[in-house]
Scaffold this motif. Sequence first.
Motif, PDB file in Angstrom:
ATOM      1  N   ALA A 151      32.569  41.683  49.908  1.00  0.00           N
ATOM      2  CA  ALA A 151      32.063  43.018  49.571  1.00  0.00           C
ATOM      3  C   ALA A 151      31.453  43.052  48.173  1.00  0.00           C
ATOM      4  O   ALA A 151      30.832  44.028  47.781  1.00  0.00           O
ATOM      5  N   LEU A 152      31.658  41.971  47.386  1.00  0.00           N
ATOM      6  CA  LEU A 152      31.099  41.940  46.038  1.00  0.00           C
ATOM      7  C   LEU A 152      29.627  41.568  46.112  1.00  0.00           C
ATOM      8  O   LEU A 152      29.264  40.610  46.786  1.00  0.00           O
ATOM      9  N   PRO A 153      28.751  42.308  45.437  1.00  0.00           N
ATOM     10  CA  PRO A 153      27.332  41.942  45.440  1.00  0.00           C
ATOM     11  C   PRO A 153      27.099  40.633  44.690  1.00  0.00           C
ATOM     12  O   PRO A 153      27.912  40.257  43.839  1.00  0.00           O
ATOM     13  N   GLY A 154      26.024  39.936  45.065  1.00  0.00           N
ATOM     14  CA  GLY A 154      25.669  38.726  44.314  1.00  0.00           C
ATOM     15  C   GLY A 154      25.811  37.445  45.116  1.00  0.00           C
ATOM     16  O   GLY A 154      25.871  36.361  44.539  1.00  0.00           O
ATOM     17  N   GLY A 155      25.910  37.545  46.440  1.00  0.00           N
ATOM     18  CA  GLY A 155      25.921  36.332  47.270  1.00  0.00           C
ATOM     19  C   GLY A 155      27.315  35.815  47.526  1.00  0.00           C
ATOM     20  O   GLY A 155      28.308  36.429  47.141  1.00  0.00           O
ATOM     21  N   GLY A 213      43.580  51.487  45.159  1.00  0.00           N
ATOM     22  CA  GLY A 213      43.489  52.236  43.906  1.00  0.00           C
ATOM     23  C   GLY A 213      43.245  51.300  42.737  1.00  0.00           C
ATOM     24  O   GLY A 213      42.275  50.547  42.720  1.00  0.00           O
ATOM     25  N   GLN A 214      44.159  51.282  41.763  1.00  0.00           N
ATOM     26  CA  GLN A 214      43.957  50.431  40.583  1.00  0.00           C
ATOM     27  C   GLN A 214      44.671  49.086  40.697  1.00  0.00           C
ATOM     28  O   GLN A 214      44.818  48.379  39.708  1.00  0.00           O
ATOM     29  N   ILE A 215      45.092  48.758  41.900  1.00  0.00           N
ATOM     30  CA  ILE A 215      45.714  47.440  42.106  1.00  0.00           C
ATOM     31  C   ILE A 215      44.770  46.526  42.886  1.00  0.00           C
ATOM     32  O   ILE A 215      44.224  46.911  43.914  1.00  0.00           O
ATOM     33  N   LEU A 216      44.565  45.337  42.344  1.00  0.00           N
ATOM     34  CA  LEU A 216      43.693  44.343  42.983  1.00  0.00           C
ATOM     35  C   LEU A 216      44.549  43.097  43.256  1.00  0.00           C
ATOM     36  O   LEU A 216      45.408  42.751  42.446  1.00  0.00           O
ATOM     37  N   VAL A 222      44.343  29.955  32.166  1.00  0.00           N
ATOM     38  CA  VAL A 222      42.967  30.100  32.668  1.00  0.00           C
ATOM     39  C   VAL A 222      42.592  31.560  32.860  1.00  0.00           C
ATOM     40  O   VAL A 222      41.470  31.966  32.587  1.00  0.00           O
ATOM     41  N   HIS A 223      43.566  32.379  33.310  1.00  0.00           N
ATOM     42  CA  HIS A 223      43.307  33.818  33.441  1.00  0.00           C
ATOM     43  C   HIS A 223      42.996  34.432  32.077  1.00  0.00           C
ATOM     44  O   HIS A 223      42.044  35.190  31.931  1.00  0.00           O
ATOM     45  N   ALA A 224      43.828  34.108  31.082  1.00  0.00           N
ATOM     46  CA  ALA A 224      43.664  34.699  29.756  1.00  0.00           C
ATOM     47  C   ALA A 224      42.301  34.310  29.171  1.00  0.00           C
ATOM     48  O   ALA A 224      41.607  35.137  28.566  1.00  0.00           O
ATOM     49  N   ARG A 225      41.914  33.045  29.383  1.00  0.00           N
ATOM     50  CA  ARG A 225      40.626  32.576  28.866  1.00  0.00           C
ATOM     51  C   ARG A 225      39.488  33.372  29.503  1.00  0.00           C
ATOM     52  O   ARG A 225      38.572  33.838  28.832  1.00  0.00           O
ATOM     53  N   ARG A 226      39.553  33.521  30.838  1.00  0.00           N
ATOM     54  CA  ARG A 226      38.482  34.241  31.545  1.00  0.00           C
ATOM     55  C   ARG A 226      38.390  35.698  31.088  1.00  0.00           C
ATOM     56  O   ARG A 226      37.294  36.223  30.848  1.00  0.00           O
ATOM     57  N   LEU A 227      39.545  36.367  30.940  1.00  0.00           N
ATOM     58  CA  LEU A 227      39.551  37.776  30.508  1.00  0.00           C
ATOM     59  C   LEU A 227      38.955  37.909  29.114  1.00  0.00           C
ATOM     60  O   LEU A 227      38.183  38.841  28.841  1.00  0.00           O
ATOM     61  N   ALA A 228      39.288  36.957  28.235  1.00  0.00           N
ATOM     62  CA  ALA A 228      38.755  37.005  26.872  1.00  0.00           C
ATOM     63  C   ALA A 228      37.234  36.809  26.885  1.00  0.00           C
ATOM     64  O   ALA A 228      36.504  37.494  26.175  1.00  0.00           O
ATOM     65  N   GLN A 262      35.603  40.481  36.683  1.00  0.00           N
ATOM     66  CA  GLN A 262      34.748  41.575  36.211  1.00  0.00           C
ATOM     67  C   GLN A 262      35.094  42.868  36.941  1.00  0.00           C
ATOM     68  O   GLN A 262      35.190  43.936  36.334  1.00  0.00           O
ATOM     69  N   LEU A 263      35.311  42.754  38.255  1.00  0.00           N
ATOM     70  CA  LEU A 263      35.714  43.922  39.041  1.00  0.00           C
ATOM     71  C   LEU A 263      37.008  44.511  38.487  1.00  0.00           C
ATOM     72  O   LEU A 263      37.148  45.725  38.321  1.00  0.00           O
ATOM     73  N   PHE A 264      37.973  43.628  38.164  1.00  0.00           N
ATOM     74  CA  PHE A 264      39.242  44.119  37.631  1.00  0.00           C
ATOM     75  C   PHE A 264      39.026  44.821  36.286  1.00  0.00           C
ATOM     76  O   PHE A 264      39.582  45.880  36.023  1.00  0.00           O
ATOM     77  N   LEU A 265      38.170  44.244  35.458  1.00  0.00           N
ATOM     78  CA  LEU A 265      37.891  44.890  34.171  1.00  0.00           C
ATOM     79  C   LEU A 265      37.269  46.270  34.348  1.00  0.00           C
ATOM     80  O   LEU A 265      37.575  47.188  33.605  1.00  0.00           O
ATOM     81  N   ASN A 266      36.397  46.388  35.373  1.00  0.00           N
ATOM     82  CA  ASN A 266      35.803  47.704  35.649  1.00  0.00           C
ATOM     83  C   ASN A 266      36.888  48.702  36.056  1.00  0.00           C
ATOM     84  O   ASN A 266      36.871  49.855  35.639  1.00  0.00           O
ATOM     85  N   ILE A 267      37.830  48.242  36.886  1.00  0.00           N
ATOM     86  CA  ILE A 267      38.945  49.108  37.300  1.00  0.00           C
ATOM     87  C   ILE A 267      39.745  49.540  36.066  1.00  0.00           C
ATOM     88  O   ILE A 267      40.081  50.704  35.896  1.00  0.00           O
TER      89      ILE A 267
END
Lengths: 319, 195
Positions: B126-130, B165-168, B19-25, B184-189
Amino acid sequence: MKENNGFGKQHDSSTGLRLKTGLAEMLKGGVIMDVMNVAQARIAEEAGAVAVMALERVPAMIRAEGGVARMASPRLIKEIMEVCTIPVMAKARIGHFAEAQVLQSLGVDFIDESEVLTPADEQHHIDKHAFTTPFVCGAKNLGEALRRISEGAAMIRTKGEPGTGDVVHAVTHMRTIVREIKALTALRGDELYAAAKNLQAPYELVRMVAEAGKLPVPNFSAGGIATPADASLMMQLGAETIFVGSGIFMKEGGTPLDIEKNDEERKEAISRARAIVLATLHYDDPKIVAEASEAVIGSMKGLAAAAIEEKNLMQTRGW
Amino acid sequence: MTPPSPAIGVLALQGAFEVHARRLAELGADASLVRKPGQLAALDALVIPGGESTTFLKHLERAGFYGVLNEFVHSKPVFGTCAGCILLAREVTNPHQSSLGALDIAVERNAYGRQNDSTILSAETALPGGPLEMVFIRSPRITRISDSIQVLAKRGDSPVLVRQGQILASTFHPELSHDPRVHQLFLNIVRSAMP
């Protein structure tokens, strides 16, 4: 629709099902091992099992000893829950919803409504929507898998022929389920109604499978898996996780390895448990499966499934 | 010009790797499953999914995997969920077990009980969007954080989504929700860490 498990906690049914299949998702790619006592549970966890199934007698012993096979004693289940940090599963008889209620009240993480135990109802399986605890059920074909899912099962496993160490029926059941799923994906939308009739399964589920090309819940494999190569075979045929019952802690017929007093037999059990875990992870790398197979000391003697009389098969229990 | 897709591996020793791999793709990453230590070298980042942390540790003990992974998580962006969060923590209790120590937190395993206590909650973060849906399954609890930890979401008083830092890391399972914001946040990092 609300479901109430009788313990003051409520989920609507879609939330409940997501939590149930969510736990099944966490078990993917692993090995679930049958254990009959705390010492076996410790070996299973130490070897890298993703969960243990607590039961009084493994299928090979039930087969050898006969009699009525029931839910394990709550005392045994609690002892095993006490020592394990991984999820603990336990079996209820087909249709025996009171045993399932007991297991839920004990707090087991998964209930297996299992043909390994003596069925309590010749017609009805448990209404699994009525529980917070997730259920796994056995199936020989797609229709049976979808009937169990419609009753609320959050995980399906092939039935195979338990307690034999003969993988032939697990193979047959997995191939059948995968083939029947593929066949559905090739049908026109207006052909799915007749397909549902033929499968004796609800149309909505049939349509979901036809669209997704897979079951709506994880599909695991059980029944006769005894060696690292058996595990690799089932994973390559489409299983997402492996259940090993009698294959780890049994030697011949109904006799378990003596892991408490006999050091050699203890080493044998550990070697088998580790090897199956390794071969399940690297199922598509024959070199590692070979390495795992080589590390195994001894193996369960086993019983050819073809030599079992029809009336003594466990897989024909349930419908 | 579109930026290159980051190569993100999902540790696939066992658990919710698919499921993680699918979401990242879906979010535009070049996602792959990692089962052997040699696969880490080609990656920009790694996701350590949920599953059983004891099982992960057993597999990592083999073939020098632990050492290679340890080096990776101390130098590249990593996202750990549930068992992955446990593996990244500095300290693990209930019971004590070894961990990579890349994230300066203490984690208690199975802190909220067993499967019957698993739950889905929704809260402002802390993530915007509700409000964010958070799926907790036999979840651990973060019991201590250092000053260098940024808390992005909480369940009661306990942090459940943290960044250093770069660890979530999250104690819940964003891969089981439809909301893509945590990934998405992780991808931005990951993108901002790329040369």
